[in-house]
Design a protein around this motif. Structure first.
Motif, PDB file in Angstrom:
ATOM      1  N   GLY A 244      55.607  29.631  13.042  1.00 42.78           N
ATOM      2  CA  GLY A 244      54.814  30.298  14.074  1.00 42.78           C
ATOM      3  C   GLY A 244      55.374  31.643  14.492  1.00 42.78           C
ATOM      4  O   GLY A 244      54.811  32.308  15.352  1.00 42.78           O
ATOM      5  N   GLN A 245      56.490  32.044  13.897  1.00 43.97           N
ATOM      6  CA  GLN A 245      57.078  33.352  14.194  1.00 43.97           C
ATOM      7  C   GLN A 245      58.095  33.699  13.114  1.00 43.97           C
ATOM      8  O   GLN A 245      58.543  32.828  12.375  1.00 43.97           O
ATOM      9  CB  GLN A 245      57.757  33.353  15.551  1.00 43.97           C
ATOM     10  CG  GLN A 245      58.934  32.397  15.637  1.00 43.97           C
ATOM     11  CD  GLN A 245      59.543  32.352  17.021  1.00 43.97           C
ATOM     12  OE1 GLN A 245      58.990  32.879  17.972  1.00 43.97           O
ATOM     13  NE2 GLN A 245      60.683  31.713  17.145  1.00 43.97           N
ATOM     14  N   LEU A 246      58.448  34.948  13.067  1.00 40.74           N
ATOM     15  CA  LEU A 246      59.499  35.373  12.141  1.00 40.74           C
ATOM     16  C   LEU A 246      60.845  34.970  12.724  1.00 40.74           C
ATOM     17  O   LEU A 246      61.109  35.214  13.901  1.00 40.74           O
ATOM     18  CB  LEU A 246      59.451  36.892  11.946  1.00 40.74           C
ATOM     19  CG  LEU A 246      58.296  37.387  11.089  1.00 40.74           C
ATOM     20  CD1 LEU A 246      57.988  38.840  11.389  1.00 40.74           C
ATOM     21  CD2 LEU A 246      58.624  37.219   9.625  1.00 40.74           C
ATOM     22  N   PRO A 247      61.702  34.344  11.929  1.00 43.15           N
ATOM     23  CA  PRO A 247      63.012  33.937  12.462  1.00 43.15           C
ATOM     24  C   PRO A 247      63.956  35.125  12.610  1.00 43.15           C
ATOM     25  O   PRO A 247      63.910  36.078  11.820  1.00 43.15           O
ATOM     26  CB  PRO A 247      63.526  32.957  11.399  1.00 43.15           C
ATOM     27  CG  PRO A 247      62.817  33.321  10.149  1.00 43.15           C
ATOM     28  CD  PRO A 247      61.502  33.912  10.557  1.00 43.15           C
ATOM     29  N   GLY A 248      64.792  35.067  13.622  1.00 43.96           N
ATOM     30  CA  GLY A 248      65.823  36.091  13.813  1.00 43.96           C
ATOM     31  C   GLY A 248      65.260  37.496  13.851  1.00 43.96           C
ATOM     32  O   GLY A 248      64.263  37.757  14.509  1.00 43.96           O
ATOM     33  N   LYS A 249      65.897  38.391  13.118  1.00 49.22           N
ATOM     34  CA  LYS A 249      65.469  39.794  13.090  1.00 49.22           C
ATOM     35  C   LYS A 249      64.641  40.115  11.842  1.00 49.22           C
ATOM     36  O   LYS A 249      64.411  41.268  11.524  1.00 49.22           O
ATOM     37  CB  LYS A 249      66.692  40.703  13.147  1.00 49.22           C
ATOM     38  CG  LYS A 249      67.432  40.577  14.457  1.00 49.22           C
ATOM     39  CD  LYS A 249      68.569  41.560  14.539  1.00 49.22           C
ATOM     40  CE  LYS A 249      69.284  41.352  15.859  1.00 49.22           C
ATOM     41  NZ  LYS A 249      69.787  42.535  16.442  1.00 49.22           N
ATOM     42  N   HIS A 250      64.205  39.078  11.136  1.00 50.06           N
ATOM     43  CA  HIS A 250      63.414  39.303   9.927  1.00 50.06           C
ATOM     44  C   HIS A 250      62.123  40.036  10.258  1.00 50.06           C
ATOM     45  O   HIS A 250      61.501  39.803  11.300  1.00 50.06           O
ATOM     46  CB  HIS A 250      63.065  37.969   9.247  1.00 50.06           C
ATOM     47  CG  HIS A 250      64.238  37.306   8.617  1.00 50.06           C
ATOM     48  ND1 HIS A 250      64.718  37.661   7.379  1.00 50.06           N
ATOM     49  CD2 HIS A 250      65.031  36.311   9.056  1.00 50.06           C
ATOM     50  CE1 HIS A 250      65.754  36.904   7.079  1.00 50.06           C
ATOM     51  NE2 HIS A 250      65.981  36.081   8.094  1.00 50.06           N
TER      52      HIS A 250
ATOM     53  N   HIS B 299      56.855  42.383  15.292  1.00 52.43           N
ATOM     54  CA  HIS B 299      56.776  41.857  16.657  1.00 52.43           C
ATOM     55  C   HIS B 299      55.457  41.147  16.950  1.00 52.43           C
ATOM     56  O   HIS B 299      55.435  40.094  17.562  1.00 52.43           O
ATOM     57  CB  HIS B 299      56.998  42.978  17.675  1.00 52.43           C
ATOM     58  CG  HIS B 299      58.326  43.636  17.538  1.00 52.43           C
ATOM     59  ND1 HIS B 299      59.510  42.971  17.755  1.00 52.43           N
ATOM     60  CD2 HIS B 299      58.676  44.893  17.169  1.00 52.43           C
ATOM     61  CE1 HIS B 299      60.529  43.783  17.543  1.00 52.43           C
ATOM     62  NE2 HIS B 299      60.041  44.956  17.185  1.00 52.43           N
ATOM     63  N   TRP B 300      54.345  41.752  16.494  1.00 50.42           N
ATOM     64  CA  TRP B 300      53.053  41.162  16.800  1.00 50.42           C
ATOM     65  C   TRP B 300      52.222  41.041  15.537  1.00 50.42           C
ATOM     66  O   TRP B 300      51.988  42.007  14.832  1.00 50.42           O
ATOM     67  CB  TRP B 300      52.291  41.996  17.824  1.00 50.42           C
ATOM     68  CG  TRP B 300      51.051  41.289  18.290  1.00 50.42           C
ATOM     69  CD1 TRP B 300      50.951  40.489  19.388  1.00 50.42           C
ATOM     70  CD2 TRP B 300      49.766  41.288  17.664  1.00 50.42           C
ATOM     71  NE1 TRP B 300      49.675  39.977  19.475  1.00 50.42           N
ATOM     72  CE2 TRP B 300      48.920  40.457  18.431  1.00 50.42           C
ATOM     73  CE3 TRP B 300      49.236  41.885  16.537  1.00 50.42           C
ATOM     74  CZ2 TRP B 300      47.597  40.225  18.115  1.00 50.42           C
ATOM     75  CZ3 TRP B 300      47.912  41.649  16.206  1.00 50.42           C
ATOM     76  CH2 TRP B 300      47.099  40.830  17.002  1.00 50.42           C
ATOM     77  N   TYR B 301      51.804  39.841  15.276  1.00 50.25           N
ATOM     78  CA  TYR B 301      50.823  39.542  14.242  1.00 50.25           C
ATOM     79  C   TYR B 301      50.172  38.235  14.688  1.00 50.25           C
ATOM     80  O   TYR B 301      50.707  37.498  15.515  1.00 50.25           O
ATOM     81  CB  TYR B 301      51.457  39.420  12.846  1.00 50.25           C
ATOM     82  CG  TYR B 301      52.435  38.285  12.730  1.00 50.25           C
ATOM     83  CD1 TYR B 301      52.024  37.018  12.337  1.00 50.25           C
ATOM     84  CD2 TYR B 301      53.772  38.464  13.058  1.00 50.25           C
ATOM     85  CE1 TYR B 301      52.917  35.967  12.266  1.00 50.25           C
ATOM     86  CE2 TYR B 301      54.672  37.418  12.983  1.00 50.25           C
ATOM     87  CZ  TYR B 301      54.235  36.177  12.594  1.00 50.25           C
ATOM     88  OH  TYR B 301      55.121  35.128  12.534  1.00 50.25           O
ATOM     89  N   ASP B 302      49.004  37.957  14.137  1.00 50.70           N
ATOM     90  CA  ASP B 302      48.281  36.766  14.554  1.00 50.70           C
ATOM     91  C   ASP B 302      47.505  36.206  13.364  1.00 50.70           C
ATOM     92  O   ASP B 302      47.259  36.909  12.383  1.00 50.70           O
ATOM     93  CB  ASP B 302      47.309  37.137  15.688  1.00 50.70           C
ATOM     94  CG  ASP B 302      46.879  35.937  16.519  1.00 50.70           C
ATOM     95  OD1 ASP B 302      47.511  34.871  16.423  1.00 50.70           O
ATOM     96  OD2 ASP B 302      45.893  36.088  17.266  1.00 50.70           O
ATOM     97  N   ASN B 303      47.132  34.948  13.477  1.00 54.16           N
ATOM     98  CA  ASN B 303      46.270  34.291  12.494  1.00 54.16           C
ATOM     99  C   ASN B 303      46.802  34.355  11.067  1.00 54.16           C
ATOM    100  O   ASN B 303      46.031  34.548  10.122  1.00 54.16           O
ATOM    101  CB  ASN B 303      44.852  34.897  12.533  1.00 54.16           C
ATOM    102  CG  ASN B 303      44.237  34.829  13.917  1.00 54.16           C
ATOM    103  OD1 ASN B 303      44.377  33.834  14.611  1.00 54.16           O
ATOM    104  ND2 ASN B 303      43.586  35.899  14.314  1.00 54.16           N
TER     105      ASN B 303
ATOM    106  N   THR C 285      46.182  39.019  11.019  1.00 57.46           N
ATOM    107  CA  THR C 285      45.654  40.043  11.913  1.00 57.46           C
ATOM    108  C   THR C 285      46.833  40.877  12.390  1.00 57.46           C
ATOM    109  O   THR C 285      47.817  40.334  12.904  1.00 57.46           O
ATOM    110  CB  THR C 285      44.916  39.419  13.110  1.00 57.46           C
ATOM    111  OG1 THR C 285      43.834  38.621  12.610  1.00 57.46           O
ATOM    112  CG2 THR C 285      44.369  40.480  14.051  1.00 57.46           C
ATOM    113  N   LEU C 286      46.719  42.192  12.190  1.00 62.11           N
ATOM    114  CA  LEU C 286      47.774  43.121  12.606  1.00 62.11           C
ATOM    115  C   LEU C 286      47.197  44.137  13.576  1.00 62.11           C
ATOM    116  O   LEU C 286      45.990  44.364  13.619  1.00 62.11           O
ATOM    117  CB  LEU C 286      48.375  43.833  11.386  1.00 62.11           C
ATOM    118  CG  LEU C 286      49.092  42.941  10.379  1.00 62.11           C
ATOM    119  CD1 LEU C 286      49.507  43.749   9.152  1.00 62.11           C
ATOM    120  CD2 LEU C 286      50.292  42.271  11.007  1.00 62.11           C
ATOM    121  N   ASN C 287      48.087  44.771  14.321  1.00 62.21           N
ATOM    122  CA  ASN C 287      47.701  45.726  15.347  1.00 62.21           C
ATOM    123  C   ASN C 287      47.817  47.149  14.807  1.00 62.21           C
ATOM    124  O   ASN C 287      48.892  47.571  14.391  1.00 62.21           O
ATOM    125  CB  ASN C 287      48.613  45.542  16.557  1.00 62.21           C
ATOM    126  CG  ASN C 287      48.053  46.155  17.802  1.00 62.21           C
ATOM    127  OD1 ASN C 287      46.951  46.686  17.816  1.00 62.21           O
ATOM    128  ND2 ASN C 287      48.824  46.075  18.865  1.00 62.21           N
TER     129      ASN C 287
END
Length: 158
Positions: free
Chosen positions: A30-36, A69-73, A84-86
């Motif tokens: 559900g998210q990128l781990p660490g600083k990846h 930092h932000w992505y979705d779906n 989905t990217l901003n």
């Protein structure tokens, strides 16, 4: 035996499988781990790539997207992934086929993959041959040959 093993395509398939596995792990987590974070350059003219008209007009050949930092779906499929990217506070869905990817880089761990087609290699060879004709170099035992030089990546790390 008239057939040869196509190591180039086998390697590309394995590297695309690696990208798929990494993206599946990120989707499950559900998210990128660490600083990846990922810089993904892809061919926007690929017949299966899906992106907004204004993006394909702005990037008719290729574009690089950043997943950080932000992505979705994020949805990882067999032949590609959607996300989905901003773009300047405008969320846009994309579908990126794995075989449209030209580069995949995770700078946080100094990891990168680059895919070259036969056309890319032919262009590069043509440029190399043109450079060789226009800038001849003396060939002797004391002159290092660039095509035979091996450089350790450790020499660039701090």
């Amino acid at each position: 035996m008239g057939r040869e093993i196509d190591y180039g395509n086998l390697m590309h398939s394995a590297m695309r499988g690696l990208i798929k596995t990494v993206l599946k792990d990120v989707a499950e987590l559900g998210q990128l781990p660490g600083k990846h974070h990922f810089f993904i350059t892809f061919d926007t003219s690929h017949p299966d790539a899906e992106l907004a008209d204004w993006l394909s007009d702005r990037y008719p050949e290729e574009m690089t997207v950043v997943m950080q930092h932000w992505y979705d779906n994020l949805d990882v499929g067999e032949d590609g992934f959607s996300v989905t990217l901003n773009f300047g506070d405008a969320p846009e869905p994309l579908y990126i086929p794995y075989d449209s990817i030209k580069t995949f880089v995770d700078p946080s761990v100094e990891f990168g993959l680059r895919f070259e087609s036969a056309e890319d290699e032919q262009e590069e060879d043509a440029q190399d041959h043109a450079a060789a004709r226009s800038d001849p170099q003396p060939e002797d035992d004391l002159t290092p040959r660039a095509d035979a030089e091996v450089v350790s990546l450790d020499s660039f790390r701090k």
